[in-house]
Design a protein around this motif. Structure first.
Motif, PDB file in Angstrom:
ATOM      1  N   CYS A  25       3.712   5.934  -5.694  1.00 41.93           N
ATOM      2  CA  CYS A  25       3.721   5.919  -7.156  1.00 41.93           C
ATOM      3  C   CYS A  25       3.255   7.251  -7.731  1.00 41.93           C
ATOM      4  CB  CYS A  25       2.834   4.786  -7.677  1.00 41.93           C
ATOM      5  SG  CYS A  25       2.834   4.631  -9.477  1.00 41.93           S
ATOM      6  N   GLU A  26       4.046   7.808  -8.651  1.00 42.56           N
ATOM      7  CA  GLU A  26       3.715   9.105  -9.252  1.00 42.56           C
ATOM      8  C   GLU A  26       2.719   8.986 -10.400  1.00 42.56           C
ATOM      9  OE1 GLU A  26       7.805  11.585  -8.375  1.00 42.56           O
ATOM     10  OE2 GLU A  26       7.733  10.305 -10.160  1.00 42.56           O
ATOM     11  N   ASP A  27       2.443   7.767 -10.829  1.00 42.16           N
ATOM     12  CA  ASP A  27       1.472   7.530 -11.898  1.00 42.16           C
ATOM     13  C   ASP A  27       0.253   6.847 -11.291  1.00 42.16           C
ATOM     14  OD1 ASP A  27      -0.016   6.890 -14.102  1.00 42.16           O
ATOM     15  OD2 ASP A  27       1.497   5.616 -15.056  1.00 42.16           O
ATOM     16  N   LYS A  28      -0.767   7.612 -11.015  1.00 35.99           N
ATOM     17  CA  LYS A  28      -1.943   7.063 -10.344  1.00 35.99           C
ATOM     18  C   LYS A  28      -2.763   6.147 -11.247  1.00 35.99           C
ATOM     19  CE  LYS A  28      -0.615   9.057  -6.717  1.00 35.99           C
ATOM     20  NZ  LYS A  28       0.133   8.248  -5.722  1.00 35.99           N
ATOM     21  N   ASP A  29      -2.423   6.103 -12.536  1.00 34.67           N
ATOM     22  CA  ASP A  29      -3.090   5.182 -13.462  1.00 34.67           C
ATOM     23  C   ASP A  29      -2.269   3.919 -13.700  1.00 34.67           C
ATOM     24  OD1 ASP A  29      -5.272   6.930 -13.908  1.00 34.67           O
ATOM     25  OD2 ASP A  29      -4.077   8.072 -15.354  1.00 34.67           O
ATOM     26  N   ILE A  74       2.119   1.917  -3.483  1.00 34.81           N
ATOM     27  CA  ILE A  74       1.067   2.479  -4.329  1.00 34.81           C
ATOM     28  C   ILE A  74       0.893   3.971  -4.047  1.00 34.81           C
ATOM     29  CG2 ILE A  74      -1.424   2.426  -4.807  1.00 34.81           C
ATOM     30  CD1 ILE A  74      -1.283  -0.623  -4.257  1.00 34.81           C
ATOM     31  N   GLN A  75       0.991   4.354  -2.761  1.00 34.39           N
ATOM     32  CA  GLN A  75       0.875   5.766  -2.406  1.00 34.39           C
ATOM     33  C   GLN A  75       2.057   6.575  -2.930  1.00 34.39           C
ATOM     34  OE1 GLN A  75      -1.737   7.401  -0.924  1.00 34.39           O
ATOM     35  NE2 GLN A  75      -2.747   5.415  -1.246  1.00 34.39           N
ATOM     36  N   ASP A  91       0.831  -1.214   0.000  1.00 33.78           N
ATOM     37  CA  ASP A  91       0.000   0.000   0.000  1.00 33.78           C
ATOM     38  C   ASP A  91       0.864   1.262   0.000  1.00 33.78           C
ATOM     39  OD1 ASP A  91      -2.388  -1.360  -0.076  1.00 33.78           O
ATOM     40  OD2 ASP A  91      -2.765  -1.224   2.086  1.00 33.78           O
ATOM     41  N   SER A 149      -1.831  -2.374 -11.123  1.00 34.97           N
ATOM     42  CA  SER A 149      -1.630  -2.884  -9.772  1.00 34.97           C
ATOM     43  C   SER A 149      -0.283  -3.597  -9.669  1.00 34.97           C
ATOM     44  CB  SER A 149      -2.757  -3.857  -9.420  1.00 34.97           C
ATOM     45  OG  SER A 149      -2.467  -4.545  -8.220  1.00 34.97           O
TER      46      SER A 149
END
Length: 401
Positions: A42-46, A39-40, A36, A49
């Protein structure tokens, strides 16, 4: 039967790190992150997974996924003078400890001579000895800032020297071998055809170099084919729990040899671990992850440095420039303490856990009074541990008769 010396630092950690209520400032990983957290960061929210849950859990790619091996190759290519490292020159392993063991198991044995920096992680000199190789220790000196003196190699090398082993950044010292020294080591080894194994498990966490000093590249960046780099996701990348590391070399025949030897051991790595590691090293994640860990290291080292200054009467060190570990020496009445007894008594009375250097990193009395501290833990842990360590030092080492 192969005779191997007890792996002291791991045995001390195994015995003590589960002590109830302990404040673990012996841990050598940057404070761990979760999936988690990745994921937070990550600069690419798209971005996709980290885990493809529909993928069948076969053995997967035997040498590691193409994506992960390519990302490791890119990591090692930083500041490179050589051609880009192909993904085919990387093998994914179960952590750096498996990478080191497999490399040594494959390449050295009876009749070979190995030169290894010292102090360092015991595996790097005990495993070659267990395999029948003669090992000479290349001792790092305080007066040199614990940077290896290449001139000393002339007195260590033998006709049967097969390998030089270095560790950059160094565990337990936190010192850095600069690029110029790496180039000198390569220049020494190349005409003799000596393999250079560089344990880079704490790279690229070069967080406190002097102003204007650049971080050194991987040993693979210097254009010598017979170089090997090992590393993992555990230390600089805060992901010890996925047990993912690598072996990389400019010499494809070395990679093929270690891959063939691994058929007798683990065959491949977990697909789930491979996916998480690949995500962590992807472009949108690796930058923010390393930024988080670098800032944590700098902030915590500042706290530890202030503590050492406060207790300079009984504590000294060479301040680390990289990695996650520091080596501190404690004295009472000017005499180094018995570090093993110091560590056990400290844990018993304060719940603060550090590691003794004499049994874990020293041969004989080389590091009497020294303890290794892992300071890139959660800052809250360090803020709680340092005052307790300070009170203990005041009561046991500074108390007047």
């Amino acid at each position: 039967m192969v005779k191997i010396e007890p792996f002291e630092v791991e045995q001390w950690m195994d015995r003590l790190e589960t002590t109830p209520g302990s404040l673990n400032v012996a841990e050598t990983c940057a404070a761990s992150v979760s999936v988690d957290d990745l994921i937070q960061l990550c600069e690419d929210k798209d971005a996709a997974s980290p885990l493809l849950l529909s993928r069948k859990l076969t053995y997967g790619a035997i040498r590691g996924s193409e994506a992960l091996r390519q990302r490791v190759a890119s990591l090692l290519d930083r500041a490179s003078d050589a051609e880009p490292l192909p993904a085919d020159n990387v093998v994914i392993t179960q952590g750096a400890i498996a990478a080191n063991f497999l490399t040594l198991y494959t390449l050295v044995g009876p009749g070979d001579h190995v030169i290894c920096v010292y102090p360092t992680y015991q595996q790097l000199y005990s495993v070659p000895e267990s395999l029948g190789s003669e090992v000479s220790l290349w001792k790092l000196k305080k007066e040199n800032g614990y940077v290896p003196d290449v001139r000393e190699l002339k007195g260590l090398v033998q006709a049967n020297t097969k390998m030089i082993v270095i560790n950059n950044p160094n565990n337990p010292l936190g010192s850095t071998i600069p690029r110029a020294i790496l180039e000198d080591i390569v220049a020494f080894a190349r005409p003799k055809g000596i393999i250079i194994l560089s344990d880079e498990v704490y790279s690229p966490l070069y967080h406190s170099l002097p102003a204007g000093v650049e971080a050194p590249p991987s040993i693979l960046a210097l254009g010598y084919e017979k170089t090997i780099a090992t590393g993992s996701m555990s230390k600089a990348f805060a992901l010890a729990g996925i047990r993912t590391g690598w072996i990389a070399s400019r010499d494809k025949s070395i990679i093929d040899a270690v891959a063939a030897a691994r058929d007798y051991t683990t065959i491949s790595v977990s697909q789930l671990d491979d996916q998480v590691a690949s995500y962590a090293l992807s472009r949108p994640v690796v930058g923010p992850l390393l930024k988080r860990n670098t800032e944590l290291a700098r902030a915590n080292l500042g706290l530890l440095s202030a503590w050492v200054d406060k207790y300079a009467e009984v504590c000294s060190w060479v301040k680390p420039t990289a990695g996650t570990t520091a080596l501190l020496q404690f004295r009472k009445d000017g005499v180094p303490v018995d570090d093993a007894s110091f560590v056990l008594d400290l844990l018993d009375k304060t719940k603060v856990l550090v590691m003794p250097a004499s049994p874990c990193f020293g041969l004989g009395k080389d590091f009497r009074g020294f303890v290794r501290m892992g300071y890139v833990c959660e800052t809250a842990v360090l803020l709680e541990a340092l005052p307790k360590l300070g009170r203990y030092v005041e009561e046991t080492l500074m108390a007047k008769k």
